[in-house]
Design a protein around this motif. Structure first.
Motif, PDB file in Angstrom:
ATOM      1  N   SER A 631     -12.383  21.767  -3.156  1.00 35.95           N
ATOM      2  CA  SER A 631     -11.874  23.139  -3.176  1.00 35.95           C
ATOM      3  C   SER A 631     -10.828  23.303  -4.268  1.00 35.95           C
ATOM      4  CB  SER A 631     -11.283  23.495  -1.814  1.00 35.95           C
ATOM      5  OG  SER A 631     -10.708  24.787  -1.838  1.00 35.95           O
ATOM      6  N   GLN A 635     -10.927  25.722  -7.458  1.00 35.54           N
ATOM      7  CA  GLN A 635      -9.869  26.661  -7.841  1.00 35.54           C
ATOM      8  C   GLN A 635      -9.448  26.450  -9.294  1.00 35.54           C
ATOM      9  OE1 GLN A 635      -8.388  29.253  -6.205  1.00 35.54           O
ATOM     10  NE2 GLN A 635      -9.953  28.972  -4.621  1.00 35.54           N
ATOM     11  N   VAL A 683     -17.793  35.946  -6.266  1.00 34.24           N
ATOM     12  CA  VAL A 683     -16.612  35.167  -5.889  1.00 34.24           C
ATOM     13  C   VAL A 683     -15.633  36.107  -5.202  1.00 34.24           C
ATOM     14  CG1 VAL A 683     -14.738  33.686  -6.698  1.00 34.24           C
ATOM     15  CG2 VAL A 683     -16.954  33.644  -7.856  1.00 34.24           C
ATOM     16  N   GLU A 687     -10.293  33.899  -3.551  1.00 32.15           N
ATOM     17  CA  GLU A 687     -10.463  32.677  -4.325  1.00 32.15           C
ATOM     18  C   GLU A 687      -9.877  32.783  -5.722  1.00 32.15           C
ATOM     19  OE1 GLU A 687     -14.104  30.289  -4.008  1.00 32.15           O
ATOM     20  OE2 GLU A 687     -14.953  31.955  -2.876  1.00 32.15           O
TER      21      GLU A 687
END
Length: 896
Positions: A631, A635, A683, A687
């Motif tokens: 994750s 990012q 997206v 996020e």
């Protein structure tokens, strides 16, 4: 106690300047071989060219290379020496050429090069004198002039006077014959001045001076032979010149050639005085010899005067010699008295020890260091005065020092037991002077460093501990983690973990109660964490409200997670801060050490797990796993791709309708940004918005959203019979930027949207920065733009903030709306609506997903609603059809 031994000669270069360099050895060996060969082989023009002139060329090249290796700041004099040798080489070659052609080489252009070579030599001597101008001995100039004048007298009598008065010698011959000794005298005078100053002379200077002296003697001998018409080319005289060139070239290779002054000026020595007195006797001696040549010696006044002058000079010399001895004795006596005064008044304690370590002398400063009368220490062993655990080591080291070579120095660090049992830290330097007949002892100089050691300990604690809580700081913690990783590499079966703790909403304490209360709370938290851990665990404060814990040798892998949960329970228990009793919520990330971990990666993993705990609702424990790293990498990738996405226009807006609760009619829209990623698809804002805020790209993205939403609102209002508002979310980064007001004004101006139809939605966290935010919001209200507080009630701000800001609406978070049907709890929503009504604020309920929620909000008289039940976020084309229905009179109601 620590004792270090080193040579009493002091620290020196292992290759030291006392040894010849390899280049010097090679040059001198080659020169000696060339001279020997030159003397042994039959003399010829070929041997002179190949051996003699070849060696002269070698010295010129070597001198040039030696000068070039020196730093630029000290290179100049030795470059001049190399230039001079080059001049001598040209002269030698011309001299050989004339002889080879059968032409008398004297006088000729060769002599011009020889004499010209003296000019750079004189310049080199001047530069060497100037280099040490700060240490120049003024009397050395007088002594150098005296010695030069006396040498000039000798040269005059031997060479110059016969040549100058001989009518058979031509004018040009006289000029060149007299020029050589004059040039030698000029250069020798400068070099003599340099070598007379003992504080600045070096071996390089001495080698240069030796070469010039040899050259001067060879020149004088050549001049005398030339005048006596008995000169013939001789390998012996040539060898003398070759020795001079070799010494000059060797000087430029010496390590001291580039050295600065290496000592202070010293008083005139006996050798220097002897040379001066001997020089003074020379003129009367020449005078007596001249009188003898003239035949006037005998019972004449001139003879008596000359003899008396010589006797007077001799008697004065003897008197000065005795006076110099008396002066030195006086200086030694004064030095001894001065040394005794220094010892008596020195703050350092000085003791003398015999070979067995017993004290034979103790200076008065011993009383200040030990608290005892120095006389009481006499005859006692020095180790008796140190703590028991240091005595044997000190005794062994003193014994080792006593058996070491004379002059060896030992540095000792330890403690002394002073009067009253106080322990004082000391540093000492011990020198073995047992072999020195004037001392016959080991000299120990001791200094009290107790205060310094205490300060060092304090500074060390400050360097590795947090000043507020007393816990370890980041530096000490990372060092402990590094040691834990080293132990884990040796014992992989051990289980260790790092816990990263961050207090939730700690900023509200600082802002609401002041930083003093915040610091007090941090101290309470530190104490609560400390008492909850094992003595072997390490707890540190990383700064702010972040804490870290290292737990090692765990019985099970779940122990760390269970410990983290217990810590959270302990922190939730009330703590007294000022007059309040507070419980603290915290988020904890857990990361387990592995053999492949590094300090940086394990801290990053724990930090990542902690932020995941915060994102999952705070007040919880999360353990790091690979999914978190994936994750985080996602990012980071999104953050890197954001600039490209902006340029490629990959962002678009969707709009969620907002309805009037009373009428059910559509009253406006909320603009929501989406990212259509070419590979990942759509997206979500949650996020990429944080990445955009961190990178600063939120400014450009927000500016685009404002402009696009404003233009869309104008287009829809043109097709609608009633006014439709447009709500746009604004980041704290945007609001705090100095150009934000201009961006809003530009969006309104370019689109033509009336300011009252634009609503900017802010989160409660933005209101904490009250200083600049108040001014910005006031300017927005003056502009006519409305302000709404988004997700109201979920942050850490107080409801009282609504009284200090020009807010027009509050948006009730979906978490509170969902409770209306899940639990039937209307209390919190009813309270928010009541406060909003009292402050004359409109309300917008978010996340309405059922008919029951809508009916309850209608009953509670909420102003506006939005949610999936009323309409999901839609594309502009879908919204246009709904707006068209408004224009045609077709109903678009709640639940449609």
């Amino acid at each position: 106690m620590r004792i270090c031994l080193k040579s009493g000669m002091g620290w020196t270069d292992p290759q030291g300047v006392q040894r010849l360099t390899r280049g010097q050895v090679a040059l001198l060996a080659a020169g000696m071989l060339a001279i020997t060969t030159y003397l042994l082989v039959p003399y010829s023009a070929t041997s002179e060219l190949v051996i003699y002139n070849g060696m002269v060329a070698t010295t010129a090249v070597v001198a040039l290379l030696g000068a070039r290796r020196l730093p630029r700041s000290v290179r100049a004099p030795w470059m001049l020496v190399a230039l001079s040798l080059a001049g001598f080489l040209v002269g030698e070659l011309l001299w050989w050429w004339f002889g080879h052609l059968g032409i008398d080489p004297f006088p000729s252009i060769a002599d011009g090069f020889f004499l010209g070579a003296y000019v750079p030599l004189a310049g080199a001597a001047v530069l060497l004198n100037a280099r040490w101008r700060r240490q120049r001995d003024a009397s050395s100039w007088l002594d150098a002039c005296l010695l030069t004048v006396v040498m000039g007298l000798a040269v005059w009598v031997i060479v110059m006077e016969p040549s100058a008065t001989d009518p058979s010698v031509g004018a040009l011959d006289k000029v060149f014959t007299l020029a050589y000794p004059l040039a030698d005298l000029l250069v020798l005078g400068l070099v003599i001045q340099l070598t007379l100053t003992r504080g600045i002379r070096s071996r390089a200077v001495r080698l240069l001076a030796g070469g010039l002296v040899v050259m001067a003697l060879a020149d004088v001998l050549w001049g005398w032979l030339e005048l006596s018409e008995s000169f013939e080319s001789s390998p012996y005289l040539d060898s003398a010149w070759l020795v001079a060139y070799l010494l000059m070239a060797a000087a430029s290779l010496d390590r001291s050639a580039g050295a600065a002054a290496d000592g202070e000026l010293v008083a005139q020595g006996r050798g220097r005085l002897m040379a001066i007195l001997a020089a003074v006797i020379v003129p009367p001696a020449f005078l007596m010899a001249e009188l003898g040549n003239l035949g006037v010696l005998g019972n004449t006044s001139a003879t008596v005067i000359t003899v008396v002058s010589m006797l007077s000079v001799i008697l004065v010399a003897v008197r000065l010699w005795a006076l110099l001895g008396q002066t030195r004795q006086l200086e030694q006596r004064r030095g001894s008295e001065r040394l005794a005064a220094l010892v008596d008044h020195s703050s350092d304690a000085i003791v003398l020890l015999d070979a067995d370590g017993a004290i034979t002398f103790a200076s008065p400063a011993v009383a200040g260091l030990w608290g005892y009368d120095p006389a009481s220490a006499l005859g006692t062993p020095l180790p008796m005065w140190v703590p028991d655990d240091e005595r044997s080591r000190l005794a062994r080291r003193l014994e080792q020092l006593a058996q070491s070579p004379a002059g060896t120095i030992a540095e000792v660090h330890g403690s002394l037991v002073a009067s009253g049992g106080n322990v004082r830290a000391f540093e000492a330097t011990a020198r073995n002077l047992l072999a020195d007949p004037s001392v016959e002892a080991m000299v120990v100089t001791m200094r009290d460093v107790t205060a310094r050691r205490e300060l060092e300990a304090q500074l060390e604690r400050q360097a590795f501990h947090d000043h507020l809580t007393g816990l370890a700081n980041r530096s000490l913690f990372t060092d402990r983690v590094a040691h834990a990783l080293d132990r884990l590499a040796r014992k992989p079966e051990n289980i260790s973990a790092v816990l990263f703790i961050d207090l939730d909403d700690f900023k509200s304490v600082n802002d609401g109660m002041g930083h003093g209360a915040g610091d007090q709370l941090l101290g309470r938290v530190a104490d609560r964490i400390r008492v909850s851990l094992r003595p072997s665990d390490t707890v540190a404060r990383f700064g702010g409200d972040e804490f870290a814990v290292l737990v090692e040798d765990l019985p099970t892998a779940d122990f760390a997670k269970d410990l983290a949960r217990r810590l959270l329970e302990m922190l939730r228990l009330p703590m007294s801060v000022g007059e309040l009793s507070l419980g603290v919520s915290a988020s904890v990330g857990v990361a387990y050490l592995s053999p492949s971990s590094t300090v940086e990666t394990i801290l990053a993993d724990a930090d990542m797990a902690m932020y995941n705990a915060k994102s999952q609702g705070k007040g919880r424990v999360e353990v790091f796993n690979d999914a978190l790293r994936d994750s985080a990498e996602r990012q980071l990738t999104l953050k890197v791709e954001l600039p490209r996405a902006l340029k490629a226009s990959e962002f678009r807006l969707v709009y969620q309708p907002i309805h009037d609760v009373a009428t059910g009619a559509m009253s406006g829209f909320e603009a929501l940004v989406r990212w259509d990623h070419p590979l990942r698809g759509e997206v979500a804002p949650m996020e990429f918005i944080p990445a955009a805020e961190e990178s600063g790209l939120i400014l450009e993205l927000g500016r685009w959203v404002l402009g696009e939403a404003a233009h869309q609102a104008v287009e829809w209002n043109a097709a609608s019979p009633c006014e439709l508002s447009m709500s746009v979310n604004v980041s704290a980064v945007q609001l705090q930027h100095p150009d934000f007001l201009d961006d809003v004004a530009a969006a309104l101006s370019s689109s033509g949207l009336p300011p009252h139809l634009l609503t900017l939605e802010l989160t409660e966290s933005v209101l904490i920065e009250t200083g600049r935010v108040v001014a910005v919001l006031e300017n927005l209200r003056t502009l006519g733009v409305k302000i709404a507080i988004d997700d109201f009630g979920t942050g850490y701000s107080s409801l009282s903030y609504l009284q200090h800001f020009p807010v027009s609406a509050v948006k009730i978070d979906r978490a509170f709306v969902s409770q209306l049907t899940a639990t039937g709890d209307e209390g919190l929503v009813r309270s928010i609506l009541a406060i909003a009504e009292a402050l004359n604020l409109s309300t917008v309920a978010e996340g309405v997903e059922t008919q029951g929620q809508l009916e309850t909000l209608q009953h509670l008289e909420c102003t506006f609603v939005q949610g999936f039940y009323l309409g999901r976020p839609q594309t502009p084309e879908q919204i246009e059809r709904q707006v068209g229905q408004l224009g045609s009179g077709d109903p678009v109601g709640v639940g449609g």
